[in-house]
Every structure is written in structure tokens, then in C-alpha cells.
Design an enzyme around this catalytic site. Structure first.
Site, PDB file in Angstrom:
ATOM      1  N   LEU A   1       6.437  -4.896  24.249  1.00  0.00           N
ATOM      2  CA  LEU A   1       6.033  -6.132  23.604  1.00  0.00           C
ATOM      3  C   LEU A   1       5.206  -5.824  22.353  1.00  0.00           C
ATOM      4  CD1 LEU A   1       4.897  -8.386  26.603  1.00  0.00           C
ATOM      5  CD2 LEU A   1       6.932  -8.679  25.185  1.00  0.00           C
TER       6      LEU A   1
ATOM      7  N   LYS B   1      -5.022   1.094  12.001  1.00  0.00           N
ATOM      8  CA  LYS B   1      -6.310   0.580  11.520  1.00  0.00           C
ATOM      9  C   LYS B   1      -7.441   1.005  12.447  1.00  0.00           C
ATOM     10  CE  LYS B   1      -3.611  -1.168   8.583  1.00  0.00           C
ATOM     11  NZ  LYS B   1      -2.405  -0.487   9.068  1.00  0.00           N
TER      12      LYS B   1
ATOM     13  N   GLU C   1       5.285  12.811  -3.724  1.00  0.00           N
ATOM     14  CA  GLU C   1       5.802  11.523  -4.167  1.00  0.00           C
ATOM     15  C   GLU C   1       6.825  11.734  -5.283  1.00  0.00           C
ATOM     16  OE1 GLU C   1       7.048   8.107  -5.050  1.00  0.00           O
ATOM     17  OE2 GLU C   1       5.600   8.134  -3.410  1.00  0.00           O
TER      18      GLU C   1
ATOM     19  N   CYS D   1       4.602  -3.051  14.788  1.00  0.00           N
ATOM     20  CA  CYS D   1       3.283  -3.428  14.256  1.00  0.00           C
ATOM     21  C   CYS D   1       2.189  -3.211  15.279  1.00  0.00           C
ATOM     22  CB  CYS D   1       3.291  -4.883  13.808  1.00  0.00           C
ATOM     23  SG  CYS D   1       1.665  -5.492  13.309  1.00  0.00           S
TER      24      CYS D   1
ATOM     25  N   ALA E   1       6.917   9.501   5.529  1.00  0.00           N
ATOM     26  CA  ALA E   1       6.507   8.109   5.300  1.00  0.00           C
ATOM     27  C   ALA E   1       7.328   7.545   4.142  1.00  0.00           C
ATOM     28  CB  ALA E   1       5.016   8.046   4.999  1.00  0.00           C
TER      29      ALA E   1
ATOM     30  N   HIS F   1     -24.773 -15.616  -3.400  1.00  0.00           N
ATOM     31  CA  HIS F   1     -25.344 -14.376  -3.936  1.00  0.00           C
ATOM     32  C   HIS F   1     -26.412 -13.867  -2.978  1.00  0.00           C
ATOM     33  CE1 HIS F   1     -26.913 -11.451  -6.798  1.00  0.00           C
ATOM     34  NE2 HIS F   1     -28.140 -11.888  -6.477  1.00  0.00           N
TER      35      HIS F   1
ATOM     36  N   GLY G   1       5.863  10.745   0.769  1.00  0.00           N
ATOM     37  CA  GLY G   1       5.827   9.324   0.465  1.00  0.00           C
ATOM     38  C   GLY G   1       4.403   8.822   0.314  1.00  0.00           C
ATOM     39  N   SER G   2       4.176   7.956  -0.694  1.00  0.00           N
ATOM     40  CA  SER G   2       2.810   7.491  -0.960  1.00  0.00           C
ATOM     41  C   SER G   2       2.724   5.973  -0.991  1.00  0.00           C
ATOM     42  CB  SER G   2       2.305   8.073  -2.291  1.00  0.00           C
ATOM     43  OG  SER G   2       2.993   7.492  -3.385  1.00  0.00           O
TER      44      SER G   2
ATOM     45  N   ASP H   1      11.602  -7.757   9.570  1.00  0.00           N
ATOM     46  CA  ASP H   1      12.025  -6.548   8.870  1.00  0.00           C
ATOM     47  C   ASP H   1      13.534  -6.340   8.846  1.00  0.00           C
ATOM     48  OD1 ASP H   1       9.336  -6.200   8.708  1.00  0.00           O
ATOM     49  OD2 ASP H   1       9.242  -4.348   9.869  1.00  0.00           O
TER      50      ASP H   1
END
Length: 463
Positions: free
Chosen positions: A36, A49, A198, A40, A266, A442, A175-176, A309
Site C-alpha cells: 500500500l 525525507k 550528469e 512514494c 537516478a 517580522h 543523474g542530478s 506517473d
């Protein structure tokens, strides 16, 4: 068994489509062959992350003395870092399972295949069942593109890159784009020597040129080696733990050879469309293998839809969410507003973060706009100095004639959150005047947007 709607795939596109359909009262099923949440949740947005958060904390603790805090010893435990990322994934998977159950959606595990009109089979451990549907949404996602080289033990994609249980001494990333840069930043932060290869003249080639130059400067400062205008010429496995790579610089017509512990590919993704039985009902594909759809995600065959995708466009979870909701709303007979793909944010969670939306400066000029361009560096911002994060800037682009906000490009701490203000403003067709008349707190990072706009119109106060 008959369903009003069957969704193939439970990634960001699939599970959101199923939930929205169930909310409208459709008898709905999701077919999922493995996990599931799709790429992602399991191997992309979420776990990467988590790794980057750990790397950033490691950096903060190592440099805590600049905040007046002395930490005598900072140890990094890679096993715990990886375990934390997998724990977060597991918790969110349970969350999706709960939402599926809460909305009375039938969850069917197995491999789906269209066998004839309005009929699908599901193979689960060689047990095949048949289901019928009124509407079908294909949300099968994408998989990593493969390099044109023989598979060797230490050549990995994004999934393998999150399963390395040691800190590699030397690592090479091909890859970048977002995936390549995020892994480069993570492995550099935990102590690896990182090389990025790259093929284009600049890393992050699809970004505004100034963003590309800024992240290049940052990466070089960290010790990451950037080989642009380059390609992998040859890969030779020395043993199960070492690989020899020859890299060709086709601009300077030279080559170098390096030895690395791991290679991360990548180079992008390709859609999952094979073995779905699309040919059984004549669903058309693009030359790149994506499913052709109209602006409401219907294929060339009535009652067959595709989102995420697996169709041309952005391979981004937040795009998949929007496509899913719009597609279902169209299916049930509503008239939803089409997605403005020029107002889709692209975010990269390196340190510093990168976020951009709309046209780059070059694209705006190529479109024939006369433009105002403004920039504001975080080095001049009070809140950035307080945070100890002064790298980067905000860049804004406005149309001279009508004041339309054409684009915004950011690099710095927290910009993946800051970009939302720009997206909403552009969606409301806000001009520079509207933003300048809106008081920002601020000290805050948000002030940088106002400052950049003032700079675009020759009204800078703080630079």
C-alpha cells in the site's frame, strides 16, 4: 463481483481516487500487487525525507557550538536512521489501510490484467479471480529506468540506495534530478565521498539557471564532485564490493576512471504499462510508453481512465493527488476545474532546499514576455540569521504588461513550505501589488517574498 469503479494501484493516485469515489457513493475496489502507498510512501517521498532529516540533525549537532551549545561527541547510527525511516513508512501504511477500511473500499491483493471489456482478472499466488466494473482507473505508477549496462551487485536504484547498511567510502550517482541530488546530499552528510555524473551542462538542468548555479556552488563547497557534460562509458565489477567506472567528458573529449563502493542510478522513471492487458481493449500509449489521456484523464476508450506517473507529465505525488480527485469528480458528472500544470511546485529536499513554480527567467523570455525580475538573499534576512541558515535566495518573475506572477524560484532553508504562498497567489491571479499590500510578520522567512518583489520593481528597502 461487480464494482462501479476499480482502481489498479494504491499509490498516491490510486488510493486517493478510491477514497474520493467511495465518498461519492461508488462501490469501489483497489487492486494492489504488493505494498500500500506505492513508490512514494515505500521508497520515495517519505523515507528519503526521513533520511535527510537525520542527516540535517547530524549537521546541526556537529555545528551546535555556533548556537552556543557545546556537544562533545556526535555519533551517527546508520541502522537506526534506516529503521526510523521504515517505521514511519509502516505507520503511514497502516493509516492508508485504515482509510480504505473506513470508506468501505474493497482491497484486493494480486496482479491485475484486463481480459476483456469491463472485465479484469487478479492473480494472487496463482489463484485467479475475475471482477467486473463500470469504470476503471489505471494508477500503476512508474519504475526506475535501467542503465544500458550489465547488472552488478553494487549498482542500485532508489530502493537499493535506502537499503545500504554501511556508510560507503566512495559513491557515484548517475543523474542530478531531485532523486540524485537528495541521495548525494544524504551520503555526503554522513561521510561518503560523492561523485555526481550528469549528461547536461549543469546539475538540476530543468531548474532556473541561477538555482542550478547556487546548488552547484553549495555542493562543491561540501566536497561533492560534479562531473557535467559527462556520461558513464564503462562499468567493470572488481569484486562484490568494488566497481571501476570510466566516465567520459564529451565536451572536453577526455575521460577519468574511479573506483567506488556503490553506484546509484537516478536517471528517471518509466511507466508501468506492460502486462496490464491494455491491448485487449485498444488503449493507446505514447511513444514513451505512457497511457494517452485527455484533460480529464480518460483514455481513448470510454470508461477507462489513467492518472499519476503512468500518464505523461510530472512524476510527483502532489500532482497524483490532484489528478485523482479531478478524475473521479469528472466520472461522477461534476465539472471540475482543470489542473494548471504551470502552477505545479517542484521541490527538492536537499540542504538547502529548492522549490520552484511557473516559468524560469529563460522560459519567460522565450514565451515573449517582457519581465521584471527580483531577488532577495537570505543573508540579508533577520529570521534566516537567527536560524543560522543564510544560504540561498528568492527569485521572482513578473510580466511587465499585466503584472502576472510568471514564476518563483527559491533555494534555502524551509523553501518547500514557503512556495505554497506563491502557488495560492498565482492561482488567485494575484499581482505584485496584492502581495506588497499584504503585511507579512517580522521576523519571518515569508518576508523574503515581499523583499524580492520590491526588488523586482526597484523598491528594495533592505538590500
Amino acid at each position: 463481483m461487480h464494482f462501479d469503479l476499480i482502481v489498479i494501484g494504491s499509490g498516491p493516485a490510486g488510493y486517493v481516487a478510491a477514497i474520493r469515489a467511495a465518498q461519492f457513493g461508488l462501490k469501489t475496489a483497489i487492486i494492489e500487487k504488493k505494498e500500500l502507498g506505492g513508490v512514494c510512501l515505500n521508497w520515495g517521498c517519505i523515507p528519503t525525507k526521513s533520511l535527510l532529516k537525520s542527516a540535517n540533525l547530524f549537521k546541526i549537532f556537529k555545528n551546535s557550538n555556533k548556537y552556543g551549545i557545546n556537544v562533545k561527541k556526535v555519533d551517527l547510527n546508520l541502522d537506526k536512521i534506516l529503521s526510523r525511516s521504515r517505521k514511519i513508512v509502516a505507520e503511514l501504511q497502516k493509516g492508508i489501510a485504515f482509510l480504505i477500511k473506513k470508506n468501505d473500499i474493497n482491497l484486493i491483493y494480486g496482479t491485475a490484467r484486463i481480459c476483456k471489456e469491463n472485465t479484469i482478472t487478479v492473480n494472487n499466488k496463482n489463484k485467479i479471480k475475475t471482477y467486473h466494473f463500470s469504470k476503471l482507473i489505471i494508477a500503476t505508477g512508474a519504475k526506475p529506468k535501467k542503465l544500458d549496462f550489465p547488472q552488478i551487485p553494487n549498482l542500485v536504484n532508489y530502493k537499493g540506495a535506502m537499503s545500504i547498511r554501511e556508510i560507503p567510502k566512495n559513491i557515484l550517482i548517475i543523474g542530478s534530478g531531485a532523486i540524485g541530488l537528495e541521495f548525494a546530499d544524504f551520503y555526503n552528510a554522513i561521510g561518503s565521498n560523492v561523485i555526481i555524473v550528469e549528461k547536461n551542462a549543469h546539475i538540476l538542468p530543468n531548474a532556473d539557471r541561477e538555482i542550478s548555479l547556487e546548488i552547484s556552488k553549495n555542493f562543491k563547497k561540501k566536497g561533492i564532485k560534479l562531473l557535467t557534460n559527462s556520461r558513464i562509458k564503462e562499468i567493470k565489477s572488481i569484486n562484490s564490493k568494488k566497481t571501476k567506472i570510466e566516465i567520459e567528458d564529451f565536451e572536453n573529449k577526455s575521460s577519468i576512471k574511479v573506483k567506488v563502493d556503490y553506484l546509484i542510478s537516478a536517471i528517471g522513471v518509466s511507466p508501468y504499462t506492460k502486462n496490464l492487458g491494455l491491448e485487449k481493449v485498444g488503449i493507446k500509449l505514447t511513444k514513451n510508453g505512457h497511457i494517452q489521456v485527455n484533460e480529464y484523464y480518460e483514455t481513448n476508450r470510454k470508461n477507462y481512465y489513467a492518472i499519476g506517473d503512468v500518464i505523461p507529465g510530472f512524476s510527483l505525488a502532489h500532482v497524483a493527488f490532484q489528478e485523482a480527485k479531478l478524475c473521479v469528480e469528472k466520472i461522477i458528472g461534476l465539472n471540475p476545474k482543470k489542473i494548471n500544470y504551470n502552477n505545479i511546485p517542484l521541490c527538492i529536499y536537499t540542504n538547502p532546499e529548492i522549490a520552484f513554480v511557473g516559468y524560469s527567467e529563460k522560459e519567460a523570455l522565450e514565451k515573449g514576455f517582457e519581465i521584471h525580475v527580483g531577488k532577495f538573499p537570505f543573508s540579508a534576512l533577520g529570521k534566516a540569521k537567527i536560524n543560522g541558515e543564510t544560504e540561498g535566495f528568492i527569485k521572482v518573475i513578473f510580466d511587465k504588461k499585466y503584472g502576472e506572477w510568471l514564476g518563483c524560484h527559491m533555494i534555502g532553508k524551509g523553501v518547500t513550505e514557503l512556495i505554497t504562498e506563491v502557488i495560492i497567489a498565482r492561482n488567485l491571479e494575484t499581482t505584485h501589488i496584492d502581495v506588497l499590500e499584504s503585511t507579512h510578520p517580522h521576523p519571518s522567512i515569508n518576508e523574503s517574498i515581499v523583499e524580492a518583489i520590491e526588488n523586482a520593481y526597484g523598491k528594495s528597502i533592505h538590500i
